[in-house]
Design a protein around this motif. Structure first.
Motif, PDB file in Angstrom:
ATOM      1  N   SER A  15      61.863 -82.979  16.027  1.00  0.00           N
ATOM      2  CA  SER A  15      62.676 -83.303  14.284  1.00  0.00           C
ATOM      3  C   SER A  15      61.798 -84.386  14.057  1.00  0.00           C
ATOM      4  O   SER A  15      61.044 -85.382  14.294  1.00  0.00           O
ATOM      5  N   ILE A  16      61.079 -83.403  12.588  1.00  0.00           N
ATOM      6  CA  ILE A  16      59.445 -84.110  11.872  1.00  0.00           C
ATOM      7  C   ILE A  16      60.990 -86.033  11.173  1.00  0.00           C
ATOM      8  O   ILE A  16      61.456 -85.368   9.952  1.00  0.00           O
ATOM      9  N   LEU A  17      60.269 -87.262  11.227  1.00  0.00           N
ATOM     10  CA  LEU A  17      60.758 -88.587  10.849  1.00  0.00           C
ATOM     11  C   LEU A  17      59.976 -88.481   9.527  1.00  0.00           C
ATOM     12  O   LEU A  17      60.632 -89.392   8.329  1.00  0.00           O
ATOM     13  N   GLU A  20      56.562 -84.826   6.418  1.00  0.00           N
ATOM     14  CA  GLU A  20      56.336 -82.976   6.343  1.00  0.00           C
ATOM     15  C   GLU A  20      55.784 -82.673   4.962  1.00  0.00           C
ATOM     16  O   GLU A  20      55.431 -83.191   4.394  1.00  0.00           O
ATOM     17  N   HIS A  21      55.105 -81.282   5.196  1.00  0.00           N
ATOM     18  CA  HIS A  21      54.553 -81.173   3.858  1.00  0.00           C
ATOM     19  C   HIS A  21      53.067 -82.083   3.830  1.00  0.00           C
ATOM     20  O   HIS A  21      52.037 -81.112   3.512  1.00  0.00           O
ATOM     21  N   ALA A  22      52.871 -82.670   3.662  1.00  0.00           N
ATOM     22  CA  ALA A  22      51.903 -84.013   3.365  1.00  0.00           C
ATOM     23  C   ALA A  22      51.152 -83.747   4.820  1.00  0.00           C
ATOM     24  O   ALA A  22      49.381 -83.918   4.179  1.00  0.00           O
ATOM     25  N   CYS A 106      65.064 -73.657  10.366  1.00  0.00           N
ATOM     26  CA  CYS A 106      65.471 -75.002  10.416  1.00  0.00           C
ATOM     27  C   CYS A 106      65.031 -76.098  10.371  1.00  0.00           C
ATOM     28  O   CYS A 106      65.709 -77.334  10.241  1.00  0.00           O
ATOM     29  N   GLY A 107      64.190 -75.910  10.508  1.00  0.00           N
ATOM     30  CA  GLY A 107      62.907 -76.888  10.314  1.00  0.00           C
ATOM     31  C   GLY A 107      63.180 -77.496  11.773  1.00  0.00           C
ATOM     32  O   GLY A 107      62.493 -78.779  11.695  1.00  0.00           O
ATOM     33  N   LEU A 108      63.167 -77.090  12.844  1.00  0.00           N
ATOM     34  CA  LEU A 108      63.382 -77.124  14.237  1.00  0.00           C
ATOM     35  C   LEU A 108      62.842 -77.436  15.212  1.00  0.00           C
ATOM     36  O   LEU A 108      62.371 -77.430  16.366  1.00  0.00           O
ATOM     37  N   ALA A 146      52.889 -67.152  11.647  1.00  0.00           N
ATOM     38  CA  ALA A 146      54.724 -67.249  11.052  1.00  0.00           C
ATOM     39  C   ALA A 146      54.348 -68.544   9.766  1.00  0.00           C
ATOM     40  O   ALA A 146      55.503 -68.317   9.221  1.00  0.00           O
ATOM     41  N   HIS A 147      53.335 -69.432   9.963  1.00  0.00           N
ATOM     42  CA  HIS A 147      53.454 -70.616   9.103  1.00  0.00           C
ATOM     43  C   HIS A 147      51.834 -70.320   8.019  1.00  0.00           C
ATOM     44  O   HIS A 147      52.369 -70.515   6.356  1.00  0.00           O
ATOM     45  N   GLY A 148      51.387 -69.903   7.546  1.00  0.00           N
ATOM     46  CA  GLY A 148      50.359 -69.552   7.287  1.00  0.00           C
ATOM     47  C   GLY A 148      48.920 -70.970   7.443  1.00  0.00           C
ATOM     48  O   GLY A 148      47.797 -70.117   7.906  1.00  0.00           O
ATOM     49  N   PRO A 150      49.429 -73.888   9.189  1.00  0.00           N
ATOM     50  CA  PRO A 150      49.521 -75.118   9.990  1.00  0.00           C
ATOM     51  C   PRO A 150      49.392 -76.021   9.868  1.00  0.00           C
ATOM     52  O   PRO A 150      48.350 -76.205  10.734  1.00  0.00           O
ATOM     53  N   SER A 151      50.560 -77.445  10.004  1.00  0.00           N
ATOM     54  CA  SER A 151      49.214 -78.451  10.180  1.00  0.00           C
ATOM     55  C   SER A 151      49.077 -79.006  11.979  1.00  0.00           C
ATOM     56  O   SER A 151      48.590 -79.455  11.692  1.00  0.00           O
ATOM     57  N   GLY A 152      49.795 -78.130  12.742  1.00  0.00           N
ATOM     58  CA  GLY A 152      49.600 -78.806  13.810  1.00  0.00           C
ATOM     59  C   GLY A 152      50.899 -79.808  14.641  1.00  0.00           C
ATOM     60  O   GLY A 152      51.074 -79.985  15.682  1.00  0.00           O
ATOM     61  N   SER A 276      64.293 -82.380   6.773  1.00  0.00           N
ATOM     62  CA  SER A 276      63.595 -82.906   7.515  1.00  0.00           C
ATOM     63  C   SER A 276      62.939 -81.359   8.568  1.00  0.00           C
ATOM     64  O   SER A 276      63.568 -80.172   8.332  1.00  0.00           O
ATOM     65  N   GLY A 277      61.401 -81.475   7.871  1.00  0.00           N
ATOM     66  CA  GLY A 277      60.596 -79.733   7.842  1.00  0.00           C
ATOM     67  C   GLY A 277      60.730 -78.785   6.769  1.00  0.00           C
ATOM     68  O   GLY A 277      60.133 -80.250   5.736  1.00  0.00           O
ATOM     69  N   GLY A 278      60.342 -77.858   7.117  1.00  0.00           N
ATOM     70  CA  GLY A 278      59.986 -77.106   5.639  1.00  0.00           C
ATOM     71  C   GLY A 278      60.488 -77.453   4.733  1.00  0.00           C
ATOM     72  O   GLY A 278      60.530 -77.607   3.388  1.00  0.00           O
TER      73      GLY A 278
HETATM   74  O1  PMV Z   1      59.693 -76.095   9.092  1.00  0.00           O
HETATM   75  P1  PMV Z   1      59.568 -76.491  10.361  1.00  0.00           P
HETATM   76  O2  PMV Z   1      59.729 -77.120  11.916  1.00  0.00           O
HETATM   77  O3  PMV Z   1      58.648 -75.541  10.853  1.00  0.00           O
HETATM   78  O4  PMV Z   1      58.124 -78.061  10.279  1.00  0.00           O
HETATM   79  C1  PMV Z   1      57.460 -77.594   9.538  1.00  0.00           C
HETATM   80  C2  PMV Z   1      56.374 -78.417   8.597  1.00  0.00           C
HETATM   81  C3  PMV Z   1      55.371 -78.915   7.707  1.00  0.00           C
HETATM   82  O5  PMV Z   1      54.937 -80.032   7.457  1.00  0.00           O
HETATM   83  C4  PMV Z   1      56.441 -78.489   6.398  1.00  0.00           C
HETATM   84  C5  PMV Z   1      54.896 -77.396   7.811  1.00  0.00           C
HETATM   85  C6  PMV Z   1      54.160 -78.047   8.520  1.00  0.00           C
HETATM   86  O6  PMV Z   1      52.173 -77.157   9.517  1.00  0.00           O
HETATM   87  O7  PMV Z   1      52.923 -78.591   8.746  1.00  0.00           O
END
Ligand code: PMV
Length: 319
Positions: A15-17, A20-22, A106-108, A146-148, A150-152, A276-278
């Motif tokens: 889970s991203i605390l 995300e996105h930035a 769902c961002g997990l 999957a993401h185009g 991805p930050s990693g 949290s997440g996308g």
């Molecule tokens: O939605 P998730 O679990 O794939 O998390 C994506 C996190 C983002 O910052 C939106 C994308 C990324 O590549 O870091």
């Protein structure tokens, strides 16, 4: 070089605390492991030999939205090819059994976790030990599909038993001293991360100044959170999480169903809550300090539309 009969690989949800996105644009992010949601892959050799192919994929947890990998997943096929290229493993048929309890979209981090477990299972099957860097690169191969872009952060966090600080491809273990419960709630609205990332990029292209503001605000919140997380200031961490949610919402990354869950958690006594997440759906995380409030927050989240919830203790990590 010997090969085994079966290779096993495991990974878990994250889970991203914060951030995300930035993080896609080089700003920092903080992620924590969710060990109770996991994926195990068993890889076996199969006929016919020749091209690398996936002959079967089983998802133990049936139902739409669960697991990510399937027979036709182009990322998986890219990953198998990249693995053989990088390790000089003999190309042959591979049968994968994927047991995954991480809900997708769902961002997990389900896609990264599945890809990581496949990489580790192949490494085990073909007896090709791979280092952290190669594992990262291989998972990123699938994540790019999957993401185009991805930050990693998912790629690292789905393999880390401890919370991490992640920025520009580099991860550091983060020692957190917060004794609380993180309630993770699935809004039931599924959205591909790729869609959310593209939407934000289009917004930035149309208004470049907004990108600077978003990245500065997100970085400030994430950096402030490190101090509060290490010093156990739950109230401050919660407020920063809610501020991060507001920022993501202002940039069009939330959804009505998600805002409803955030609101339900906050009015029931959570110290903070955010998507949290996308985003554009997906999961909400709520930080709850008092153990005797957790049940009330969980009930409120379900009453507000959550289709599933999980509780994660934020203490007691060890690497
Ligand atoms: O939605 P998730 O679990 O794939 O998390 C994506 C996190 C983002 O910052 C939106 C994308 C990324 O590549 O870091």
């Amino acid at each position: 070089m010997t090969t085994r009969e079966v290779g096993i690989g495991r990974a878990h949800a994250k889970s991203i605390l914060f951030g995300e996105h930035a993080v896609v644009y080089g700003a920092p992010a903080i992620a924590i492991p969710i060990p109770q949601l996991s994926v195990m892959v068993q890889a076996r050799h199969s006929e016919p030999h020749g091209d690398v192919q996936v002959t079967d994929v089983v998802q133990a947890t049936a139902g739409s939205g669960w697991g990510r990998v399937d027979q036709t997943d182009p990322g998986l096929h890219m990953l198998l090819g990249a693995f053989c290229l990088a390790t000089a493993a003999e190309a042959r048929g591979v049968h994968l059994r994927v047991d995954c309890t991480i809900p997708a979209g769902c961002g997990l981090g389900s896609s990264a976790a599945c890809a990581r477990a496949v990489v580790l299972a192949l490494s085990d099957l073909f007896d090709r030990p791979i280092d952290t860097r190669l594992a990262f690169d291989l998972v990123q191969t699938a994540e790019r599909v999957a993401h185009g872009s991805p930050s990693g952060v998912d790629t690292v966090a789905t393999g880390s038993p401890v919370p991490i600080w992640f920025q520009s491809g580099t991860a550091k273990e983060l020692t957190i001293d917060v004794d609380a419960t993180l309630v993770v709630a699935d809004s039931g609205v599924s959205c591909a991360t790729k869609v959310a990332v593209r939407q934000l990029r289009e917004r930035f292209d149309a208004d470049p100044a907004s990108k600077t503001r978003f990245l500065e605000d997100s970085s400030r919140l994430t950096t402030a959170a490190v101090e509060d997380l290490t010093r156990g200031r739950v109230g401050n961490v919660g407020q920063l999480m809610t501020d991060n949610h507001d920022l993501l919402r202002q940039f069009g990354l939330s959804a009505a169903e998600v805002d409803r869950l955030v609101c339900a958690a906050l009015t029931t006594g959570a110290a903070g809550a955010k998507l949290s997440g996308g985003g554009l759906g997906g999961c909400v995380i709520a930080l709850v300090e008092e153990t005797d409030r957790v049940e009330a927050v969980v009930s409120a989240l379900h009453a507000a539309g959550a289709v599933a919830t999980w509780r994660v203790r934020t203490a007691g990590y060890s690497s």
